[in-house]
Write a protein that holds these residues in place. Sequence first.
Motif, mmCIF file in Angstrom:
data_model
loop_
_atom_site.group_PDB
_atom_site.id
_atom_site.type_symbol
_atom_site.label_atom_id
_atom_site.label_comp_id
_atom_site.label_asym_id
_atom_site.label_seq_id
_atom_site.Cartn_x
_atom_site.Cartn_y
_atom_site.Cartn_z
ATOM 1 N N GLU A 8 0.840 -1.205 0.000
ATOM 2 C CA GLU A 8 0.000 0.000 0.000
ATOM 3 C C GLU A 8 0.873 1.252 0.000
ATOM 4 O O GLU A 8 0.618 2.217 -0.725
ATOM 5 N N MET A 9 1.935 1.227 0.822
ATOM 6 C CA MET A 9 2.811 2.394 0.933
ATOM 7 C C MET A 9 3.542 2.677 -0.380
ATOM 8 O O MET A 9 3.665 3.834 -0.800
ATOM 9 N N VAL A 10 4.024 1.606 -1.018
ATOM 10 C CA VAL A 10 4.780 1.768 -2.272
ATOM 11 C C VAL A 10 3.858 2.339 -3.346
ATOM 12 O O VAL A 10 4.216 3.281 -4.064
ATOM 13 N N ARG A 11 2.644 1.789 -3.450
ATOM 14 C CA ARG A 11 1.682 2.291 -4.450
ATOM 15 C C ARG A 11 1.374 3.775 -4.202
ATOM 16 O O ARG A 11 1.316 4.569 -5.134
ATOM 17 N N THR A 53 3.668 10.951 -8.849
ATOM 18 C CA THR A 53 2.963 11.272 -10.105
ATOM 19 C C THR A 53 2.290 12.634 -10.005
ATOM 20 O O THR A 53 2.282 13.410 -10.964
ATOM 21 N N GLU A 54 1.708 12.920 -8.807
ATOM 22 C CA GLU A 54 1.058 14.227 -8.599
ATOM 23 C C GLU A 54 2.051 15.364 -8.790
ATOM 24 O O GLU A 54 1.707 16.440 -9.274
ATOM 25 N N ILE A 55 3.314 15.125 -8.380
ATOM 26 C CA ILE A 55 4.338 16.182 -8.464
ATOM 27 C C ILE A 55 4.812 16.348 -9.907
ATOM 28 O O ILE A 55 4.993 17.454 -10.399
ATOM 29 N N GLY A 56 5.015 15.211 -10.595
ATOM 30 C CA GLY A 56 5.426 15.307 -11.994
ATOM 31 C C GLY A 56 6.410 14.225 -12.392
ATOM 32 O O GLY A 56 6.910 13.460 -11.559
ATOM 33 N N PRO A 57 6.747 14.158 -13.718
ATOM 34 C CA PRO A 57 7.584 13.062 -14.225
ATOM 35 C C PRO A 57 8.974 13.011 -13.586
ATOM 36 O O PRO A 57 9.515 11.929 -13.357
ATOM 37 N N GLN A 58 9.528 14.193 -13.256
ATOM 38 C CA GLN A 58 10.882 14.200 -12.702
ATOM 39 C C GLN A 58 10.918 13.502 -11.340
ATOM 40 O O GLN A 58 11.832 12.723 -11.035
ATOM 41 N N SER A 116 17.628 2.350 -2.448
ATOM 42 C CA SER A 116 17.602 2.771 -1.037
ATOM 43 C C SER A 116 16.175 2.842 -0.494
ATOM 44 O O SER A 116 15.957 3.112 0.684
ATOM 45 N N LEU A 117 15.192 2.610 -1.387
ATOM 46 C CA LEU A 117 13.794 2.757 -0.978
ATOM 47 C C LEU A 117 12.991 1.465 -1.054
ATOM 48 O O LEU A 117 12.103 1.235 -0.229
ATOM 49 N N PHE A 118 13.270 0.635 -2.066
ATOM 50 C CA PHE A 118 12.428 -0.530 -2.316
ATOM 51 C C PHE A 118 13.258 -1.797 -2.439
ATOM 52 O O PHE A 118 14.449 -1.755 -2.736
ATOM 53 N N THR A 119 12.576 -2.928 -2.258
ATOM 54 C CA THR A 119 13.214 -4.206 -2.582
ATOM 55 C C THR A 119 13.158 -4.338 -4.109
ATOM 56 O O THR A 119 12.309 -3.710 -4.755
ATOM 57 N N PRO A 120 14.020 -5.186 -4.707
ATOM 58 C CA PRO A 120 13.957 -5.367 -6.172
ATOM 59 C C PRO A 120 12.555 -5.776 -6.643
ATOM 60 O O PRO A 120 12.073 -5.284 -7.659
ATOM 61 N N VAL A 121 11.881 -6.644 -5.880
ATOM 62 C CA VAL A 121 10.531 -7.091 -6.288
ATOM 63 C C VAL A 121 9.563 -5.906 -6.310
ATOM 64 O O VAL A 121 8.799 -5.727 -7.267
ATOM 65 N N GLU A 122 9.601 -5.061 -5.246
ATOM 66 C CA GLU A 122 8.711 -3.896 -5.203
ATOM 67 C C GLU A 122 9.000 -2.955 -6.374
ATOM 68 O O GLU A 122 8.086 -2.458 -7.024
ATOM 69 N N ALA A 123 10.287 -2.730 -6.613
ATOM 70 C CA ALA A 123 10.664 -1.795 -7.680
ATOM 71 C C ALA A 123 10.202 -2.303 -9.046
ATOM 72 O O ALA A 123 9.665 -1.540 -9.856
ATOM 73 N N VAL A 127 5.971 -0.788 -12.949
ATOM 74 C CA VAL A 127 4.711 -1.106 -13.645
ATOM 75 C C VAL A 127 3.700 0.027 -13.466
ATOM 76 O O VAL A 127 3.100 0.496 -14.445
ATOM 77 N N THR A 128 3.525 0.510 -12.210
ATOM 78 C CA THR A 128 2.564 1.599 -11.969
ATOM 79 C C THR A 128 3.040 2.898 -12.622
ATOM 80 O O THR A 128 2.240 3.672 -13.139
#
Length: 913
Positions: free
Chosen positions: A615-618, A625-630, A641-648, A654-655
């Motif tokens: 839920e947090m990753v999504r 996305t709200e902020i922008g593509p950058q 430094s933020l996600f596991t390879p599977v989450e990333a 994908v999202t």
Amino acid sequence: MNRDQLQKFVQYLISAHHTEVLPTAQRLADEVLLLGSEINLMHGAPDPTAGASIEDANCWHLDEEQIQEQVKQLLSNGGYYGASQQLHSMFSKVREMLRMRDSNGARMLILMTQQFLQDPRLALWRQQGAGMTDKCRQLWDELGALWVCIILSPHCKPEERAGWLQLLATWDKLDVCPLEEGNYSFDGPSLQPSAAPSPGPRQGEAEVTATRSRHTVFGRALQAGALHWKDAHLQRILASDSPSPSLTGSTGGDKPDFDPQGRPLWLGEPFPTACARVDTLRAHGYPHKALRLAGAIVNTLRLQQRHQLEIYKQQKKELLQKGITCITNTEGWMGHPLDPIGCLCRALLEACRLEEETLSLYPDSGTEKRKALYQHVPVPGSPGESYLALALEVALLGLGQQRPLPEGLYAQDKVVRNEEQLLALLEDVDLDDRLVQVLRKQAGLQLEGGPFSGFGEVLFRESVPMHTCARYLFSALLPHDPDLAYRLALRAMRLPVLETAFPAGDPRPNPLDSIVSSRFPRWFILGHLETRQCELASTMLTAAKGDAKWLHVVLVSIQQNIHSPALLFKLAQDACKTATPASTPPDTTLLGIALELGLQVMRMTLNTMTWRRREMVRWLVSCATEIGPQALMNIMQNWYSLFTPVEAATIVAVTGTAHATLLRLQLDTPQQEELWTCARTLALQCAMKDPQNCTLPALTLCEKSHAAFEAAYQIVLDAAAGGLGHAQLFTVARYMEHRGLPLRAYKLATLALAQLSIAFNQDSHPALNDVLWACSLSHSLGRHELSAIVPLIIRSIHCAPMLSDILRRWTLSAPGLGPLGARRATKPLGTDRAPLCQLLDAAVTAYITTSHSRLTHISPRHYGDFIEFLGKARETFLLAPDGHLQFTQFLENIKQTYKGKKKLMLLVRERFG
């Protein structure tokens, strides 16, 4: 009534109660008939319905049995809200009787107390070592407080008080008598300006956790037995609105009776005891005296605050260097059993409340609670002062007092409840300029304050945090003095017990809920306090919307002080919601802060996988996305430094490239391609880091780019020699076939088979379907591929039924019938020629080996299964040209070797001859 009615009334009354009143009636009748009797010499007669005369004690009729039965019944329904409400009403009735000076008030409380002590649940709770329910606990608190009011009565006879104290002493000794949970001492620090704080935190801590002897709910009332109202200065305070210092000297020893402005002080006893006197005076119908004493107590509190501030200023440098302090007042006023701050505030507010009649202009809104209306009432003898301003000042002094968290769950809950009740009273008070001045002055004093203030620069580690009070002050001050409001709220964001909880080198626990409670076993309400801290932060973030300076200051404070990832995540979500209202453009600064908090949560929980991570990753991807593509590309580039390879690979990439996201971002073609490139790079990095779980998502993401797809395929091939297991290889192989790449699928299937090993007894192996699919694929590609896979099958599979199944499937149709069949064979392959003859040999050998293996440890209940197994073996043997002969030799061998198993051999002969 006329004469006839009176006669009828008397006759019916005597008839209804003839057993009790007949002798009295006859005596009175005799006296009435005797001409010179006293009764005939007096005009009129007593009227019991008119109330007592001035000098008489009021004494209404009290139906004792009914009261006892009612209390007993209500206690037995203790679990229901209505029951405790009715018991509270009965306590209110006692207070009403005391106010009317009806001597039955004390009698009614005795009857109630006796029933309370006979509550069968008390013995059960004591036996189980369980705490009583909250509702019951609150009722006992009220009972204890009422007894203090009765024992402290300013007008009762000494023999009455002695009788009550004797009763209390008896009850106090009962095993079932509830204890006053919490670390409170009746002889706490007095109202005198305190001495200098003792150096070092250890002494303070020792003071706070000092053990006490058994202290029941009647302990306060028993100690009140030693108090009296004879003190000359106290009498002077109660007698006049503006007592003046006498010329003969106003100080009794070292305690001043008046402050430098000539206002009366009451320094004779601890603050809670002084407030209990105020409550007692109100309870017994002396509202003016209660107000006079309350005023003297407020004067004393102010003087104490000034003295403490002066002492602190002298020691400030040393204290700040040490960064530690101890608590001068070990007895917290909030949550105290005598509720001193509440008593004082209610007494002062009551004097300012507008009469109900004036509220009739406003229509009654049914069940909705009507807001109390207050007005400024001047304090006699103190020009410019109002009771309403005093009430606010007292409440702020109590809420802002630095105090240790008491022992015990109930005592801690009570602190929280007491704060909420007091703030609910304050919420009803509309703040005008006079009251805002009080707020500003108190807020300033609290910020400067030393050990007496919970907002001071240095705090005792186990202090009760100031979040709830600060939230009220922040909202109240914000329209008038934003700078002061923020300074105060930011100072209150601290939660000292957590700040010193992690010594150097100690791994910080990162669960999603509150910090591990085992580290703070005494802090039962830590989760609640952390939630309050989060609410304060959320209030500040919402208020600071549109103000970049304050937003950044608040963000820094949140990052320093909030240690619970779940609450940080909630703050991030709240900030994002506030930053993106439906109708107006988003607040980019606040959105950036929401993302920053989300990133912090990701880092904190990276190594503690929890059910909320998905839920947090999504959410984080949608916030970026709200902020922008950058922003989206930034989190993709820094994924490790933020996600596991599977989450990333499965959520972020994908999202981040989903149709809905691209639509939301409204990108042109080059920008879309830049985002896709970023996602593919991430996918390839994940596949290299965790090939087992990320190769398939990486291939799927890279489908539209030939170069990236080739790179992903190469990662799969490289990983086949390393950590990629046969299950993953088969999955990727099937994917390749689905994408129309059968040769690649075949290549991966052979790599998977090379890793596989299926033993003779594993005929329901999980890879069974994958093996049959691989065999089917190689058969469809042609004879060459079939020949190449046979040695792998023979080496990997030792299960006879599986081998014979594969063999049978391959003999049903000609190889090379698939889309890439190089030369279509015209007829199926025979089992007498390569490559199938090798597979047949392997199947026959497997049947022979398995038979011997099973016969070694066979039991009679498996004989039937074994005969069936031999039947399947014969079918496979007969596929060979000399199969019949081979099977006969095999059977003879068995009969010779296992001739001891006569019953089994008999079954073999019956079936196969």
